[in-house]
Design an enzyme around this catalytic site. Structure first.
Site, PDB file in Angstrom:
ATOM      1  N   HIS A   1      38.931  55.294  48.608  1.00 23.00           N
ATOM      2  CA  HIS A   1      39.826  56.149  47.817  1.00 23.00           C
ATOM      3  C   HIS A   1      40.599  57.151  48.651  1.00 23.00           C
ATOM      4  CE1 HIS A   1      38.512  55.307  43.488  1.00 23.00           C
ATOM      5  NE2 HIS A   1      39.740  54.924  43.706  1.00 23.00           N
TER       6      HIS A   1
ATOM      7  N   ASP B   1      45.040  28.825  58.197  1.00 26.98           N
ATOM      8  CA  ASP B   1      44.116  27.736  58.513  1.00 26.98           C
ATOM      9  C   ASP B   1      44.704  26.789  59.555  1.00 26.98           C
ATOM     10  OD1 ASP B   1      41.659  28.039  57.123  1.00 26.98           O
ATOM     11  OD2 ASP B   1      42.804  27.874  55.268  1.00 26.98           O
TER      12      ASP B   1
ATOM     13  N   GLU C   1      47.789  22.594  56.041  1.00 30.60           N
ATOM     14  CA  GLU C   1      47.038  23.544  56.857  1.00 30.60           C
ATOM     15  C   GLU C   1      45.984  22.848  57.718  1.00 30.60           C
ATOM     16  OE1 GLU C   1      45.351  26.400  54.127  1.00 30.60           O
ATOM     17  OE2 GLU C   1      44.432  24.868  52.878  1.00 30.60           O
TER      18      GLU C   1
ATOM     19  N   CYS D   1      53.178  30.110  53.423  1.00 29.02           N
ATOM     20  CA  CYS D   1      52.504  31.160  52.647  1.00 29.02           C
ATOM     21  C   CYS D   1      51.371  31.803  53.433  1.00 29.02           C
ATOM     22  CB  CYS D   1      51.991  30.620  51.324  1.00 29.02           C
ATOM     23  SG  CYS D   1      50.737  29.353  51.525  1.00 29.02           S
TER      24      CYS D   1
END
Ligand code: PEP
Ligand code: MG
Length: 583
Positions: A190, A466, A442, A513
């Site tokens: 936090h 990957d 990947e 991605c």
């Protein structure tokens, strides 16, 4: 002499100022100050309960003050802490420990510590980070009991500590906390969230910081200046004039970059000469959609749905999954694609309730689409939910599978897709006619088979995280292999080039991605290689737009050609870095 300590970046910005070391100081009164009637509170149990109530009242008062200042996010954190202070579990355990012989202050601290440890042990980064909040509450109750206070900074300062309680941050008058440097903590704690919302630069987990800094007294407010760069994770102790000049230049360059990013946010990403590139966001849950949209994402390029399956006792039902996918699809509407990746379970994402056998090499094991060769139901349920969600949302669904390594894997995906559709159609529920079906590339074998796979699929999405680990045979989670984990290694880039050529030959788009897409240097090289779409964390999209806007398409193709001809990642980073620095 300047000492440099490295930590984890937690809130962006550069701060330079004197050190403030939060320490506890004695004061008269304590529990009595907090309105405790001495006689009534003489019993340890009564004192603990009254001190807990007093701490809760302090926290509520702080929350109210913050609300008035419109600092709602911080106020909510303190309100939650006020509830923790009077949580029966915390107080009852402290009372039990007193009965077992501990003094009340130690008992409260020990009780909070026990709760904090339970939280910290959870397999949930966010909940684990809440452990700091519980410790903070325990320390506050203990301070009320012991009648001690914390001296706040009396000039704009940088807090240096092992950890910094969020409630203490809220107590510091605005403008007096200009930076945070912690030897502990995490970017999801936090205090880091508060620092980000307050625009205070912060670096956490800087091991060796407290040893490197030597200041007199537990709560000193003076000392040689330090500098904190919340973007690079650097902490400079006693920076000299050359370093201070360099920091000022850095700050000015970033201010320019941020102004450019803000101006570009709602425009499509493009190179200086107008070559467009689609910029999408990676999400983990429908709740992430708002952040992605605010960052100007043109859709979702990777919805990591396995996160819907983690930290539960059983898999989400088809109904639950339908609701989750529908929410994400509706958030982006019919014109902005949402690519749903079928659960990538296995590897580093374990799901105990599935009862999967032990894997000696989980990254090389039964993971993602490979699971469906054994048991089809998991992915069939998911695919039915996606068909249904798309039918209800009125969009064309987009799906892809991870860990595709053979033609058989790709065919299995199509088979499952069609079987799931037939099941939904049989129920009479709304169901779209088609599903855009993609393959994550990947695994090296999939890259080699790209020409054939591209004839089966509607799109490719290259998972560079990957792909890098498999091309370079370096476990992506092993910190001692960092030198082999740079996706800009030419061996990885040459593999990506093969994949793009396969996609181009079949006329399907190729996206990226993996994290490389969100790295400005990576984005430049990937666009130069001919990638059609980049998908990255929402927080990275600004940086990609700025990087692309500063270069032409021809420069990127030239960069890509040089990168492919290189033999190590450092060279590629240098080449891309030169373009970025110029932009
Ligand atoms: C990748 O491997 O690059 C990827 C995007 O998937 P994940 O990181 O979830 O394995
Ligand atoms: Mg992957």
């Amino acid at each position: 002499m300047t000492t440099r300590v490295m930590g984890t970046p937690a809130a962006p910005g550069i701060a330079v100022g004197p050190v403030w070391r939060p320490g506890v100081e004695g004061s008269a009164g304590g529990a009595e100050d907090a309105g405790v009637a001495g006689r009534q509170a003489a019993e340890p149990e009564g004192r603990i309960r009254t001190a807990a109530a007093a701490a809760a009242a302090q926290l509520e008062a702080l929350a109210a003050r913050l609300c008035k200042l419109d600092r709602i996010g911080e106020a909510e954190i303190l309100e939650a802490q006020a509830l923790m202070a009077v949580d029966p579990a915390l107080v009852d355990e402290a009372v039990r420990l007193v009965a077992a012989g501990l003094d009340p202050v130690a008992a409260v601290v020990a009780s909070a510590e026990a709760s904090a440890r339970t939280l910290a042990a959870l397999d949930d980064e966010l909940l684990a980070a809440r452990a700091a909040d519980v410790r903070d509450v325990g320390a506050r109750v203990a301070r009320v009991l012991a009648g001690t206070n914390i001296t706040l900074p009396d000039m704009p300062s940088i807090a240096v500590a092992a950890d910094l309680p969020p409630s203490l941050v809220a107590e510091i008058p605005p403008g007096f906390l200009i930076g945070v440097a912690l030897s502990g903590g995490s970017p999801t704690a936090h205090v880091a969230i508060l620092a980000r919302s307050l625009g205070i630069p912060a670096v956490v987990a800087a091991s060796g910081l407290l040893e490197a800094i030597s200041l007199p007294g537990p709560s000193a407010t003076v000392g040689s200046p330090i500098a904190v760069d919340g973007e690079t994770g650097e902490i400079l102790l006693g920076p000299g004039s050359a370093e201070l000049r360099e920091l000022a230049d850095r700050r000015a360059a970033r201010a320019t970059r941020d102004r450019r990013a803000a101006a570009l946010r709602n425009r499509p990403a493009a190179t200086a000469d107008g070559e467009r590139i689609a910029l999408l966001a990676n999400i983990r849950s429908p709740e992430d959609a708002a952040r992605a949209l605010a960052a100007g994402a043109e859709g979702v390029g990777l919805f990591r749905t396995e996160f819907l399956f983690l930290r539960r006792q059983a898999a989400p039902t088809e109904v639950e999954q339908t609701a989750a996918y529908r929410r994400a699809m509706e958030a982006f509407g019919p014109d902005r694609p949402v690519v749903i990746r079928l659960a990538d379970i296995g590897g580093d994402k374990e799901v105990p309730y599935l009862g999967l056998p032990y894997e000696p090499n989980p990254f090389l094991g039964v993971r993602a689409i490979r699971l469906a060769h054994g048991s089809r139901e998991l992915l069939l349920t998911q695919l039915r939910a996606i068909w249904r969600a798309a039918g209800l949302a009125g969009v064309t669904p987009r799906v892809m599978a991870a860990m595709v390594s053979t033609i058989a894997d790709a065919r299995l995906l199509l088979e499952l897709r069609d079987e799931a559709r037939a099941a939904v159609v049989a129920t009479g529920d709304p169901c779209p006619d088609r599903m855009a079906t993609g393959l994550m590339i990947e695994v090296p074998s999939a890259a080699i088979l790209a020409p054939e796979l591209a004839r089966i699929a509607d799109f490719f999405s290259i998972g560079t995280n990957d792909l890098t680990q498999y091309v370079l045979a370096a476990d992506r989670g092993n910190p001692s292999l960092a030198r082999l984990q740079d996706a800009l290694h030419p061996a990885v880039l040459r593999t990506i080039a093969t994949v793009i050529a396969g996609a181009d030959a079949a006329g399907i788009p190729a996206a990226v991605c993996g994290e490389l897409a969100g790295d400005p240097a990576g984005a430049l090289v990937l666009v130069g290689l001919g990638v059609d779409e980049l998908s990255a964390d929402a927080g990275s999209l600004d940086g990609i737009r700025v990087a692309l806007e500063g270069v032409t398409g021809a420069e990127l193709r030239d960069l890509a050609a040089r990168a492919l001809a290189a033999t190590d990642a450092e060279t590629v980073r240098r080449l891309a870095g030169a373009l970025l620095a110029r932009g």
